[in-house]
Motif scaffolding. Structure first.
Motif, PDB file in Angstrom:
ATOM      1  N   UNK A 143      15.651  -1.704   9.232  1.00  0.00           N
ATOM      2  CA  UNK A 143      15.233  -1.644  10.626  1.00  0.00           C
ATOM      3  C   UNK A 143      13.832  -1.032  10.702  1.00  0.00           C
ATOM      4  N   UNK A 144      13.261  -0.973  11.894  1.00  0.00           N
ATOM      5  CA  UNK A 144      11.894  -0.499  12.030  1.00  0.00           C
ATOM      6  C   UNK A 144      11.817   1.015  11.834  1.00  0.00           C
ATOM      7  N   UNK A 145      10.635   1.475  11.415  1.00  0.00           N
ATOM      8  CA  UNK A 145      10.454   2.900  11.168  1.00  0.00           C
ATOM      9  C   UNK A 145       9.854   3.594  12.403  1.00  0.00           C
ATOM     10  N   UNK A 146       9.658   4.902  12.283  1.00  0.00           N
ATOM     11  CA  UNK A 146       9.189   5.685  13.416  1.00  0.00           C
ATOM     12  C   UNK A 146       7.806   5.296  13.902  1.00  0.00           C
ATOM     13  N   UNK A 147       6.919   4.935  12.986  1.00  0.00           N
ATOM     14  CA  UNK A 147       5.562   4.550  13.381  1.00  0.00           C
ATOM     15  C   UNK A 147       5.568   3.205  14.106  1.00  0.00           C
ATOM     16  N   UNK A 148       6.420   2.308  13.666  1.00  0.00           N
ATOM     17  CA  UNK A 148       6.541   1.031  14.358  1.00  0.00           C
ATOM     18  C   UNK A 148       7.154   1.211  15.743  1.00  0.00           C
ATOM     19  N   UNK A 149       8.141   2.113  15.847  1.00  0.00           N
ATOM     20  CA  UNK A 149       8.717   2.427  17.148  1.00  0.00           C
ATOM     21  C   UNK A 149       7.663   3.018  18.082  1.00  0.00           C
ATOM     22  N   UNK A 150       6.763   3.824  17.518  1.00  0.00           N
ATOM     23  CA  UNK A 150       5.677   4.396  18.314  1.00  0.00           C
ATOM     24  C   UNK A 150       4.786   3.303  18.887  1.00  0.00           C
ATOM     25  N   UNK A 151       4.479   2.299  18.070  1.00  0.00           N
ATOM     26  CA  UNK A 151       3.664   1.187  18.564  1.00  0.00           C
ATOM     27  C   UNK A 151       4.367   0.468  19.712  1.00  0.00           C
ATOM     28  N   UNK A 152       5.668   0.270  19.593  1.00  0.00           N
ATOM     29  CA  UNK A 152       6.411  -0.367  20.676  1.00  0.00           C
ATOM     30  C   UNK A 152       6.349   0.473  21.952  1.00  0.00           C
ATOM     31  N   UNK A 153       6.430   1.792  21.814  1.00  0.00           N
ATOM     32  CA  UNK A 153       6.342   2.666  22.977  1.00  0.00           C
ATOM     33  C   UNK A 153       4.972   2.563  23.644  1.00  0.00           C
ATOM     34  N   UNK A 154       3.926   2.477  22.840  1.00  0.00           N
ATOM     35  CA  UNK A 154       2.573   2.313  23.384  1.00  0.00           C
ATOM     36  C   UNK A 154       2.455   1.005  24.166  1.00  0.00           C
ATOM     37  N   UNK A 155       3.035  -0.060  23.624  1.00  0.00           N
ATOM     38  CA  UNK A 155       2.950  -1.364  24.279  1.00  0.00           C
ATOM     39  C   UNK A 155       3.744  -1.385  25.586  1.00  0.00           C
ATOM     40  N   UNK A 156       4.910  -0.772  25.597  1.00  0.00           N
ATOM     41  CA  UNK A 156       5.692  -0.677  26.840  1.00  0.00           C
ATOM     42  C   UNK A 156       4.882   0.020  27.934  1.00  0.00           C
ATOM     43  N   UNK A 157       4.230   1.112  27.545  1.00  0.00           N
ATOM     44  CA  UNK A 157       3.449   1.870  28.517  1.00  0.00           C
ATOM     45  C   UNK A 157       2.281   1.050  29.046  1.00  0.00           C
ATOM     46  N   UNK A 158       1.608   0.342  28.146  1.00  0.00           N
ATOM     47  CA  UNK A 158       0.431  -0.430  28.529  1.00  0.00           C
ATOM     48  C   UNK A 158       0.791  -1.630  29.406  1.00  0.00           C
ATOM     49  N   UNK A 201       9.640  12.295  16.908  1.00  0.00           N
ATOM     50  CA  UNK A 201       9.207  13.674  16.688  1.00  0.00           C
ATOM     51  C   UNK A 201       7.991  13.761  15.782  1.00  0.00           C
ATOM     52  N   UNK A 202       7.998  12.952  14.712  1.00  0.00           N
ATOM     53  CA  UNK A 202       6.878  12.954  13.775  1.00  0.00           C
ATOM     54  C   UNK A 202       6.233  11.563  13.778  1.00  0.00           C
ATOM     55  N   UNK A 203       4.926  11.547  14.030  1.00  0.00           N
ATOM     56  CA  UNK A 203       4.199  10.285  14.090  1.00  0.00           C
ATOM     57  C   UNK A 203       2.971  10.365  13.183  1.00  0.00           C
ATOM     58  N   UNK A 204       2.815   9.388  12.324  1.00  0.00           N
ATOM     59  CA  UNK A 204       1.604   9.242  11.520  1.00  0.00           C
ATOM     60  C   UNK A 204       0.677   8.301  12.291  1.00  0.00           C
ATOM     61  N   UNK A 205      -0.244   8.869  13.055  1.00  0.00           N
ATOM     62  CA  UNK A 205      -1.052   8.062  13.965  1.00  0.00           C
ATOM     63  C   UNK A 205      -1.987   7.114  13.224  1.00  0.00           C
ATOM     64  N   UNK A 206      -2.398   7.478  12.018  1.00  0.00           N
ATOM     65  CA  UNK A 206      -3.201   6.544  11.223  1.00  0.00           C
ATOM     66  C   UNK A 206      -2.380   5.311  10.858  1.00  0.00           C
ATOM     67  N   UNK A 207      -1.105   5.516  10.536  1.00  0.00           N
ATOM     68  CA  UNK A 207      -0.223   4.389  10.217  1.00  0.00           C
ATOM     69  C   UNK A 207       0.043   3.535  11.455  1.00  0.00           C
ATOM     70  N   UNK A 211       5.710   1.997  31.521  1.00  0.00           N
ATOM     71  CA  UNK A 211       6.905   2.751  31.144  1.00  0.00           C
ATOM     72  C   UNK A 211       6.472   4.005  30.382  1.00  0.00           C
ATOM     73  N   UNK A 212       6.955   5.148  30.796  1.00  0.00           N
ATOM     74  CA  UNK A 212       6.587   6.405  30.129  1.00  0.00           C
ATOM     75  C   UNK A 212       6.995   6.351  28.659  1.00  0.00           C
ATOM     76  N   UNK A 213       6.054   6.549  27.726  1.00  0.00           N
ATOM     77  CA  UNK A 213       6.400   6.453  26.304  1.00  0.00           C
ATOM     78  C   UNK A 213       7.235   7.628  25.834  1.00  0.00           C
ATOM     79  N   UNK A 214       8.116   7.339  24.893  1.00  0.00           N
ATOM     80  CA  UNK A 214       8.937   8.384  24.274  1.00  0.00           C
ATOM     81  C   UNK A 214       8.738   8.286  22.765  1.00  0.00           C
TER      82      UNK A 214
END
Length: 383
Positions: free
Chosen positions: A1-16, A26-32, A20-23
């Motif tokens: 399944x997808x990892x935390x950094x990929x989930x972060x990208x999905x949250x950014x896209x939902x917001x944009x 806990x740990x995000x590698x923003x460079x990744x 939708x308020x992103x969630x």
């Protein structure tokens, strides 16, 4: 399944896309996350929701995206005016015909300008472009489209849109009398009727699933759904088109995936029959491959492609076809065609031995190919 950094990208896209308020995890590698956004060509789309502390790194690719968008839009307008003056009808495919559904069209990444003319105008269109300093690049080994460049912009002239086995050209050509005009930033351009335009965006997803489907194509489809496909329009119009093109299961599954993972907020029910595990697997494929297969060279072994093709065509037919394509002597001496399958076997043995010495994971690639074949089968896309 997808990892935390990929989930972060999905949250950014939902917001944009949907406010939708992103969630974030806990740990995000923003460079990744930034690299994933680049692999999926959605940097500019995700950037507005990036935390201020990380936003500096996103500014340059966003600015580049804006410059490319406006440059392509300007060149597209010049092309349309040229064709209008010559009396040659055309429609814009994908690109700006997808961006027009976005809440902030300028944030959709652009690669080239794809446009289609009726077949009877194709020769005249080629002459017109070459007389006006459009430099011919390639026809990609087919007569489906011809690629030109001018002022750094690639323009793809089509007289045919469809792949051979997924022919929706009759639907496209029949709709030419109903072409409409849309506008972005005071630039007007002709597009196909909404439902046919949506069918092309859906088929574009189908096409890239064979090699490298990215989030950009997913969002193109999702924003079309958001703008046009309520339950009534699906039932009375689009479902019939999708079914006739063999794409109904793909449409249902992908839209369900968009509701579950990309924040599609519409209260539609027509995608509720989708198989959830297939939708999750489809999302995994998207993250594994990247836009246009940008990750394939590192993560996907060619044996995956071989496995999928052999299962789809049948082993002997696949070996014979590939042998005829790869064996130059076979093309020069027709009697050798009978042995093309054998040539291809020895070719794979040689390549396989070399791969083993390079440490490549052939078995893993074959397993991945089998899994992808099964996914395509469930989506009704193995022809």
């Amino acid at each position: 399944m997808i990892n935390g950094n990929q989930q972060t990208l999905l949250e950014l896209l939902k917001a944009s896309l949907f406010d939708i308020e992103p969630s974030f995890p806990e740990k995000v590698d923003w460079d990744a996350v930034l690299q994933e956004a680049k692999d999926q060509t959605v940097v500019a789309l995700a950037a507005p929701a990036v935390p201020d502390s990380e936003s500096v790194k996103w500014q340059v690719p966003v600015a580049q995206n804006t410059a490319t968008f406006l440059n392509l839009l300007n060149e597209q307008t010049k092309l349309i005016r040229l064709f209008d003056a010559a009396g040659i009808p055309l429609v814009i495919l994908k690109g700006f015909a997808a961006a027009m559904y976005y809440p902030a069209p300028l944030r959709r990444s652009m690669g080239d300008v794809d446009f289609l003319v009726p077949p009877e105008h194709f020769k005249k269109a080629r002459v017109l472009m070459e007389e006006n300093d459009y430099l011919f690049r390639s026809n990609h080994g087919t007569d489906r489209d011809y690629s030109y460049t001018k002022r750094g912009v690639v323009l793809e002239l089509h007289h045919r849109y469809s792949d051979e086995k997924w022919d929706i050209d009759p639907l496209i050509l029949e709709s030419f009398p109903d072409i409409t005009t849309r506008e972005l930033f005071r630039h007007r351009f002709p597009v196909l009727p909404e439902m046919i335009n949506g069918l092309i965006l859906l088929d574009h997803v189908r096409h890239h699933l064979q090699g490298g489907l990215g989030i950009r194509q997913i969002i193109d489809w999702m924003m079309f759904v958001h703008a046009n496909l309520n339950d009534e329009n699906w039932t009375n119009s689009f479902s019939l088109l999708a079914r006739s093109a063999g794409l109904e299961t793909l449409a249902v599954t992908m839209t369900s995936m968009c509701k579950s993972f990309f924040g599609l907020p519409d209260p539609i029910t027509w995608c509720d029959t989708a198989d959830e595990s297939t939708a999750r697997e489809l999302l995994g494929i998207v993250f594994d491959y990247g836009n246009f297969g940008s990750k394939m060279t590192e993560e996907i072994h060619p044996s995956e492609y071989i496995t999928i093709s052999a299962r789809r065509m049948g082993l002997f037919r696949y070996l014979q076809t590939r042998g005829e394509q790869n064996w130059e002597s076979c093309r020069k001496h027709p009697f050798l065609r009978h042995f093309a399958w054998l040539y291809q076997i020895f070719r794979y043995i040689k390549r396989g031995t070399s791969a083993l010495f390079r440490g490549e994971k052939i078995a893993q690639g074959m397993s991945s190919g089998t899994e992808k074949f099964d996914l395509l089968e469930r989506l009704g896309l193995n022809r």
